[in-house]
Design a protein around this motif. Structure first.
Motif: not given
Length: 395
Positions: A301-310
């Protein structure tokens, strides 16, 4: 005969008049009695209804003017200080792989994006027919040089036997020794040239520099590539990923390497745990932001280039914790109601902190010893008198 008839007629009329006079007073008494009964019933109803109307509104008014509200003294708790950030996902070590040699036509591509590869594994092959022929030529030259070296050595051995008998001079022996040494040197040169050619040919195999995950592929069979063709593959070393969280310079000052973080990719409800492994030593002068790099384990589910919040935990502090239902906001900011002196409602402006399932942390504006209104704050007004009811804390 006429007299008797007249007497009888008079008596009948007399009797008839007396009966009518007697019936009229009786009907009048009955009507008067009915009217009196109705008047008494109406008076009783009027007295009852007006008497209750005089008492109930007062009681209801008193209850509405002094409502009961649920309050709690929150005290203080240890709360994790959290920093919210957004950023992009990337490989922790992004390895571009290209052509290391002179290149040529690609004959095979052996991997696809998403494949795991080991260190040294061949990713693609380049035509090496010319290099193979060169290797064969150099291998033959090595054989020739070795034969010349063996002949020179044999002539030197014979000359050494003859020099003692005086048939060959010392100078002639030195020349034969030099010839032998030159032949041996030519053997080494040929061997070195063959090794170089083999190394160049080996570089026509595009290999993985380390074990990892293939992220991208930009080459196809038949394509002519060279050292200037750029990146053919991109690998994530050991499959390790990271989130590059953008933070203000103020937040970066509060952060330390090793801080725990919870990362949620956009479009996914799952939360992935990670740790800050590097904090940017510089701030972008235009955006006034720096980068905190959060190490993450590999997941599909962790794809480089994707956006995320932390949400990054930067430490702990003591602060009151109130339920979200107690906090309200308007144009002036966040606030809540407390029950102050004389059981009157007071407005208290606050600065909120981290929000969790346990409640909202209050960083400023509340000491924790006040009676905080837990519910129905939106229906109260400052200065209003209330009856505070302490809420029982759940064990």
């Amino acid at each position: 005969m006429n007299y008797e008839t007249g007497v009888m007629g008079n008596d009948a009329r007399l009797l008839t008049g007396e009966a009518g006079a007697t019936a009229r007073p009786r009907r009048t008494l009955w009507l008067v009695g009915a009217a009196a009964a109705v008047a008494l019933a109406g008076g009783a109803w009027y007295a009852t209804s007006h008497g209750s109307a005089k008492s109930d509104p007062l009681d209801n008014g008193n209850k509405q003017q002094v409502p009961s509200v649920t309050v709690e003294i929150p005290g203080k708790r240890l709360i994790d200080r959290e920093i919210a950030a957004t950023g992009s996902l990337a490989a922790r070590v992004d390895m571009p792989v290209g052509v290391a040699g002179e290149g040529g036509e690609v004959t095979q591509v052996l991997v696809q994006p998403g494949d795991w590869v080991r260190a040294g594994q061949v990713l693609a092959t380049i035509d090496r027919s010319v290099q193979v022929q060169t290797q064969e030529s150099l291998a033959a030259s090595i054989a020739v040089s070795r034969a010349d070296a063996r002949l020179a050595q044999a002539e030197l051995d014979r000359a050494q036997q003859l020099v003692d008998r005086g048939f060959i001079s010392k100078a002639d022996l030195d020349r034969r020794t030099a010839t032998r040494d030159a032949a041996l040197a030519r053997v080494k040169v040929a061997e070195a040239q063959l090794s170089e050619t083999r190394a160049r040919t080996g570089r026509l195999f595009v290999r993985a520099p380390a074990a990892g995950l293939v992220l991208t592929r930009s080459v196809e069979p038949g394509q002519v590539v060279s050292a200037g063709s750029g990146t053919l593959f991109r690998l994530a070393k050991d499959g390790e990923l990271e989130m590059r969280a953008l933070l203000s310079d103020t937040d970066l000052l509060q952060l330390r390497t090793g801080a725990r973080a919870q990362v949620t990719p956009v479009g996914d409800t799952r939360v992935f745990s990670g740790r800050v492994w590097q904090i940017s030593p510089v701030i972008d002068p235009q955006t006034r932001q720096g980068v905190a790099r959060i190490a993450l384990s590999y997941d599909t589910s962790l794809r480089p280039g994707g956006f995320a919040a932390a949400r990054i935990t930067s430490g702990t502090s003591e602060a009151p914790l109130v339920p979200q239902s107690a906090v309200q906001s308007d144009d002036k900011g966040n606030y809540l109601y407390i029950v102050g002196a004389k059981n009157q409602i007071e407005r208290r402006d606050i600065k909120t902190g981290p929000v969790s399932d346990a409640g909202v942390a209050v960083l400023n504006g509340l000491s924790g010893n006040e009676q905080v209104v837990m519910l129905a704050g939106a229906f109260l007004n400052p200065g209003q008198k209330v009856v505070p009811v302490r809420r029982k804390k759940q064990g």
